[in-house]
Enzyme design. Structure first.
Site, PDB file in Angstrom:
ATOM      1  N   TRP A   1       0.809  -1.213   0.000  1.00 17.25           N
ATOM      2  CA  TRP A   1       0.000   0.000   0.000  1.00 17.25           C
ATOM      3  C   TRP A   1       0.848   1.270   0.000  1.00 17.25           C
ATOM      4  O   TRP A   1       0.314   2.360  -0.075  1.00 17.25           O
ATOM      5  CB  TRP A   1      -0.901   0.004   1.241  1.00 17.25           C
TER       6      TRP A   1
ATOM      7  N   GLU B   1      11.910  -3.198  11.483  1.00 13.19           N
ATOM      8  CA  GLU B   1      11.402  -2.161  10.583  1.00 13.19           C
ATOM      9  C   GLU B   1      10.208  -1.464  11.242  1.00 13.19           C
ATOM     10  O   GLU B   1       9.212  -2.096  11.558  1.00 13.19           O
ATOM     11  CB  GLU B   1      10.981  -2.804   9.260  1.00 13.19           C
ATOM     12  N   ILE B   2      10.313  -0.155  11.419  1.00 12.60           N
ATOM     13  CA  ILE B   2       9.237   0.599  12.070  1.00 12.60           C
ATOM     14  C   ILE B   2       8.225   1.079  11.039  1.00 12.60           C
ATOM     15  O   ILE B   2       7.037   1.074  11.256  1.00 12.60           O
ATOM     16  CB  ILE B   2       9.811   1.798  12.870  1.00 12.60           C
ATOM     17  N   PHE B   3       8.706   1.474   9.879  1.00 13.95           N
ATOM     18  CA  PHE B   3       7.863   1.954   8.774  1.00 13.95           C
ATOM     19  C   PHE B   3       7.080   3.192   9.188  1.00 13.95           C
ATOM     20  O   PHE B   3       5.890   3.328   8.892  1.00 13.95           O
ATOM     21  CB  PHE B   3       6.917   0.841   8.302  1.00 13.95           C
TER      22      PHE B   3
ATOM     23  N   GLU C   1      10.429  -8.261  -2.972  1.00 13.76           N
ATOM     24  CA  GLU C   1      11.055  -7.005  -2.567  1.00 13.76           C
ATOM     25  C   GLU C   1      10.504  -6.707  -1.183  1.00 13.76           C
ATOM     26  O   GLU C   1       9.346  -6.318  -1.034  1.00 13.76           O
ATOM     27  CB  GLU C   1      10.736  -5.900  -3.575  1.00 13.76           C
ATOM     28  N   LEU C   2      11.318  -6.970  -0.174  1.00  8.40           N
ATOM     29  CA  LEU C   2      10.843  -6.876   1.212  1.00  8.40           C
ATOM     30  C   LEU C   2      11.425  -5.628   1.858  1.00  8.40           C
ATOM     31  O   LEU C   2      12.017  -4.793   1.197  1.00  8.40           O
ATOM     32  CB  LEU C   2      11.215  -8.157   1.950  1.00  8.40           C
TER      33      LEU C   2
ATOM     34  N   PRO D   1      -4.676 -13.248   3.570  1.00  5.55           N
ATOM     35  CA  PRO D   1      -4.935 -14.673   3.822  1.00  5.55           C
ATOM     36  C   PRO D   1      -5.976 -15.266   2.869  1.00  5.55           C
ATOM     37  O   PRO D   1      -6.002 -16.484   2.694  1.00  5.55           O
ATOM     38  CB  PRO D   1      -5.471 -14.677   5.261  1.00  5.55           C
TER      39      PRO D   1
ATOM     40  N   GLY E   1       6.386  -6.273  -0.045  1.00  4.96           N
ATOM     41  CA  GLY E   1       5.694  -6.147   1.235  1.00  4.96           C
ATOM     42  C   GLY E   1       6.606  -6.526   2.374  1.00  4.96           C
ATOM     43  O   GLY E   1       7.824  -6.330   2.300  1.00  4.96           O
TER      44      GLY E   1
ATOM     45  N   CYS F   1      10.373   1.347   1.819  1.00  6.04           N
ATOM     46  CA  CYS F   1      11.162   0.130   2.061  1.00  6.04           C
ATOM     47  C   CYS F   1      12.637   0.451   2.297  1.00  6.04           C
ATOM     48  O   CYS F   1      13.299  -0.226   3.067  1.00  6.04           O
ATOM     49  CB  CYS F   1      10.992  -0.838   0.905  1.00  6.04           C
TER      50      CYS F   1
ATOM     51  N   LYS G   1      -3.063  -8.609  -7.142  1.00  4.61           N
ATOM     52  CA  LYS G   1      -3.787  -8.498  -5.865  1.00  4.61           C
ATOM     53  C   LYS G   1      -3.265  -7.243  -5.167  1.00  4.61           C
ATOM     54  O   LYS G   1      -2.212  -7.255  -4.548  1.00  4.61           O
ATOM     55  CB  LYS G   1      -3.515  -9.750  -5.025  1.00  4.61           C
TER      56      LYS G   1
HETATM   57  P1  NAI Z   1       2.036  -7.283   4.212  1.00  3.85           P
HETATM   58  O1  NAI Z   1       3.308  -7.863   3.743  1.00  3.85           O
HETATM   59  O2  NAI Z   1       1.174  -8.090   5.132  1.00  3.85           O
HETATM   60  O3  NAI Z   1       1.116  -6.901   2.946  1.00  3.85           O
HETATM   61  C1  NAI Z   1       1.582  -6.681   1.637  1.00  3.85           C
HETATM   62  C2  NAI Z   1       0.676  -7.406   0.648  1.00  3.85           C
HETATM   63  O4  NAI Z   1       0.722  -8.799   0.902  1.00  3.85           O
HETATM   64  C3  NAI Z   1      -0.795  -7.008   0.726  1.00  3.85           C
HETATM   65  O5  NAI Z   1      -1.336  -7.014  -0.576  1.00  3.85           O
HETATM   66  C4  NAI Z   1      -1.393  -8.131   1.545  1.00  3.85           C
HETATM   67  O6  NAI Z   1      -2.775  -8.325   1.335  1.00  3.85           O
HETATM   68  C5  NAI Z   1      -0.590  -9.311   1.044  1.00  3.85           C
HETATM   69  N1  NAI Z   1      -0.561 -10.468   1.951  1.00  3.85           N
HETATM   70  C6  NAI Z   1      -0.605 -10.455   3.309  1.00  3.85           C
HETATM   71  N2  NAI Z   1      -0.557 -11.719   3.780  1.00  3.85           N
HETATM   72  C7  NAI Z   1      -0.473 -12.544   2.700  1.00  3.85           C
HETATM   73  C8  NAI Z   1      -0.391 -13.949   2.533  1.00  3.85           C
HETATM   74  N3  NAI Z   1      -0.396 -14.771   3.572  1.00  3.85           N
HETATM   75  N4  NAI Z   1      -0.296 -14.448   1.285  1.00  3.85           N
HETATM   76  C9  NAI Z   1      -0.286 -13.627   0.220  1.00  3.85           C
HETATM   77  N5  NAI Z   1      -0.371 -12.288   0.311  1.00  3.85           N
HETATM   78  C10 NAI Z   1      -0.468 -11.747   1.536  1.00  3.85           C
HETATM   79  O7  NAI Z   1       2.356  -5.890   4.854  1.00  3.85           O
HETATM   80  P2  NAI Z   1       1.447  -5.037   5.857  1.00  3.85           P
HETATM   81  O8  NAI Z   1       0.800  -5.932   6.864  1.00  3.85           O
HETATM   82  O9  NAI Z   1       0.558  -4.191   5.044  1.00  3.85           O
HETATM   83  O10 NAI Z   1       2.539  -4.133   6.550  1.00  3.85           O
HETATM   84  C11 NAI Z   1       3.306  -4.655   7.632  1.00  3.85           C
HETATM   85  C12 NAI Z   1       4.710  -4.193   7.560  1.00  3.85           C
HETATM   86  O11 NAI Z   1       5.338  -4.711   6.401  1.00  3.85           O
HETATM   87  C13 NAI Z   1       4.906  -2.687   7.434  1.00  3.85           C
HETATM   88  O12 NAI Z   1       4.772  -2.032   8.653  1.00  3.85           O
HETATM   89  C14 NAI Z   1       6.305  -2.644   6.873  1.00  3.85           C
HETATM   90  O13 NAI Z   1       7.230  -2.863   7.901  1.00  3.85           O
HETATM   91  C15 NAI Z   1       6.332  -3.843   5.926  1.00  3.85           C
HETATM   92  N6  NAI Z   1       6.037  -3.440   4.523  1.00  3.85           N
HETATM   93  C16 NAI Z   1       7.081  -3.269   3.654  1.00  3.85           C
HETATM   94  C17 NAI Z   1       6.853  -2.818   2.360  1.00  3.85           C
HETATM   95  C18 NAI Z   1       7.959  -2.604   1.388  1.00  3.85           C
HETATM   96  O14 NAI Z   1       7.939  -1.651   0.642  1.00  3.85           O
HETATM   97  N7  NAI Z   1       8.919  -3.499   1.285  1.00  3.85           N
HETATM   98  C19 NAI Z   1       5.494  -2.488   1.895  1.00  3.85           C
HETATM   99  C20 NAI Z   1       4.460  -2.761   2.866  1.00  3.85           C
HETATM  100  C21 NAI Z   1       4.746  -3.205   4.133  1.00  3.85           C
END
Ligand code: NAI
Ligand code: MG
Length: 486
Positions: free
Chosen positions: A155, A386-388, A255-256, A213, A232, A289, A179
């Protein structure tokens, strides 16, 4: 005035449809927490339909597969042109759904147009080799699209990440199911409409909003999906790599996040280093990120740097993201806001010195004060996880040798930076720091031409750069016997 919401349904096979379950979910305006719209909530049944459509569109005799590569380039370039045409609307919608500053959204959308054009241009630049094999043989390689790709978006950069992943996959000739993140589905749906307008055949692009999920996990487990590209969290990245091996063997690009170290040496130009270090952690409210979330400052200039960093943070103007003089908007959602506040509490508890900020602002909307911690130690939670969010953690170091080891003492490895006038120190740091991107006397210097991705737990594979399309291609070697018989 709030931008008009044009699309809230699932986009499958070039049609707008409700979720099979009939369910919807609310999407919010982070400035005040109000509901913007109800969006169709995709789940396994919808992912099955979307993957089936993408599989039909990938059939060897489909319109899409029979296109010449240049035709794909033309359609994708047209798509980038349509993004440029609707740039103002897209920026407003991105700001509305994500909370990012409108000024930033405009900048990012324009940058994304250029990225889309660059990535589109790769469509007909990639081809195989002819290979000298031993003996009487002629051998060549074909580069062919891997198949149906699942693209799972975060997001924090909904438009640029959609454009990056979708255009790269389509340039390679794949078909996709996207997605978007549950927090920010709206711009992805609008971009789908532009792909349709650009002439993408039915089924080539499908967009299924929903939760991780449900829709996300169904996509990563689907046996007709050949590849997943995800941006994510590290936690979900690890789940995805596991899911990718359950029902078939998917290719995975991840890309984490990161805990990126930015090193300020004694000889740095502080007039540049202080604002750059601030932008590197406060831009996009810290939801980046590559955010420079471990700021290592050398001992001689430490106190002066902290003083200036605090002055700088206090000048940040937090508020309404649509106002042109605002310099920090809200966090994108309530969960993120609460996570940041927990980290700030932990920072204080574990003995870091809170220099400014540290609180939520107001009761509506997801605002956090720009926060600066000094005297941060490597083993504190705020220096490890990561605080974000808009939380600058300043650590002290003495020598370059020492700080390189400390910078590398993490499982993350996305980005790193250094400010120094000494070329040798800069290049030694760049050589030894474990990160996919290193910036010298600057930060976040990126573009579609340069590979981007992480070492260690920050990711797998690379996006951007002229070779990124390889991540969506299989190599086929064809060898022909050439008997000496005329
Ligand atoms: P997340 O990794 O849970 O969500 C990112 C995407 O993955 C969303 O589209 C979500 O619906 C999807 N997702 C979640 N669980 C899944 C699963 N089991 N299987 C497949 N897809 C799944 O990230 P979230 O919860 O929005 O944010 C949590 C933390 O993650 C943030 O505070 C930050 O630290 C980190 N983050 C890092 C990003 C980056 O740019 N690398 C971007 C977003 C979050
Ligand atoms: Mg999550």
């Amino acid at each position: 005035m709030a931008p008009q919401i044009k699309y809230t349904k699932l986009f499958i096979d070039n049609e707008w449809v409700d979720a099979k379950s009939g369910k919807t979910f609310d999407t919010y305006y982070p400035h005040d927490g109000s509901i913007i719209a109800k969006v169709a909530e995709g789940d396994k049944a919808d992912i099955d339909l979307a993957v089936a459509a993408a599989k039909r569109a990938f059939h060897r005799n489909s319109e899409w597969r029979l296109y010449d590569a240049s035709k794909r380039r033309e359609i994708l370039t047209k798509f980038a042109d349509l993004v440029a045409r609707d740039a103002s609307y897209l920026a407003e919608l991105e700001s509305y759904n994500n909370g990012m500053l409108l000024t930033m959204a405009n900048y990012i959308v324009n940058m994304s147009v250029g990225a889309g054009q660059y990535l589109a241009s790769l469509a007909d630049k990639y081809h195989g080799d002819t290979i000298p094999l031993d003996g009487e043989a002629f051998s060549y390689t074909l580069k062919q699209p891997v198949g149906v790709c699942g693209l799972i978006l975060p997001w924090n950069g909904p438009i640029p990440i959609f454009i990056n992943k979708v255009v790269t996959a389509l340039a390679a000739g794949c078909t996709v199911v996207v997605k978007p993140a549950e927090q920010t589905p709206l711009t992805a749906l609008y971009l789908a409409s532009l792909l349709k307008e650009a002439g993408i055949p039915a089924g080539v692009v499908n967009v299924v909003p929903g939760f991780g999920p449900g829709a996300g996990s169904s996509l990563t487990h689907h046996s007709d999906v050949a590849k997943i590209s995800f941006t994510g969290s590290r936690e979900v990245g690890m789940l995805i790599q596991q899911a990718a091996g359950v029902n078939n063997l998917k290719r995975v690009t991840l890309e984490l996040g990161g805990k990126s170290p930015l090193v300020i040496m004694n000889d740095a130009d502080l007039d540049i280093a202080v604002p750059t270090a601030a932008a590197a952690i406060f831009n996009l409210s810290g939801q980046v990120c590559v955010a420079a979330s471990r700021l290592y400052v050398q001992a001689d200039i430490y106190d002066e740097f902290v003083k200036r960093a605090v002055e700088h943070a206090k000048k940040i103007n937090v508020g309404d993201p649509t106002k042109s003089d605002t310099t920090q908007g809200p966090q994108t959602d309530e969960a993120t806001l609460n996570k940041i506040l927990e980290y700030i509490a932990l920072g204080k508890k574990e003995g870091a010195k809170l220099m400014t900020g540290g609180n939520r602002i107001g009761k509506t909307g997801y605002y956090v004060e720009p926060t600066v911690f000094a005297d941060v130690k490597d083993d504190m939670t705020i220096a490890r996880e990561e605080i974000f969010g808009p939380v600058q953690s300043i650590l002290k170091f003495n020598t370059l040798e020492e700080v390189i080891d400390r910078a590398n003492n993490t499982n993350y490895g996305l980005a790193a930076g250094i400010f120094t006038k000494n070329v040798n120190n800069a290049l030694q740091y760049a050589k030894h720091v474990e990160a996919g991107n290193v910036w010298i006397n600057g930060y976040l210097i990126i573009g579609p031409q340069a590979p981007f991705g992480g070492f260690k737990d920050s990711g797998l594979g690379r996006e951007n750069g002229k070779d990124c399309i390889e991540e969506y291609l299989e190599v086929k070697t064809v060898s022909i016997a050439l008997p000496k018989k005329f």
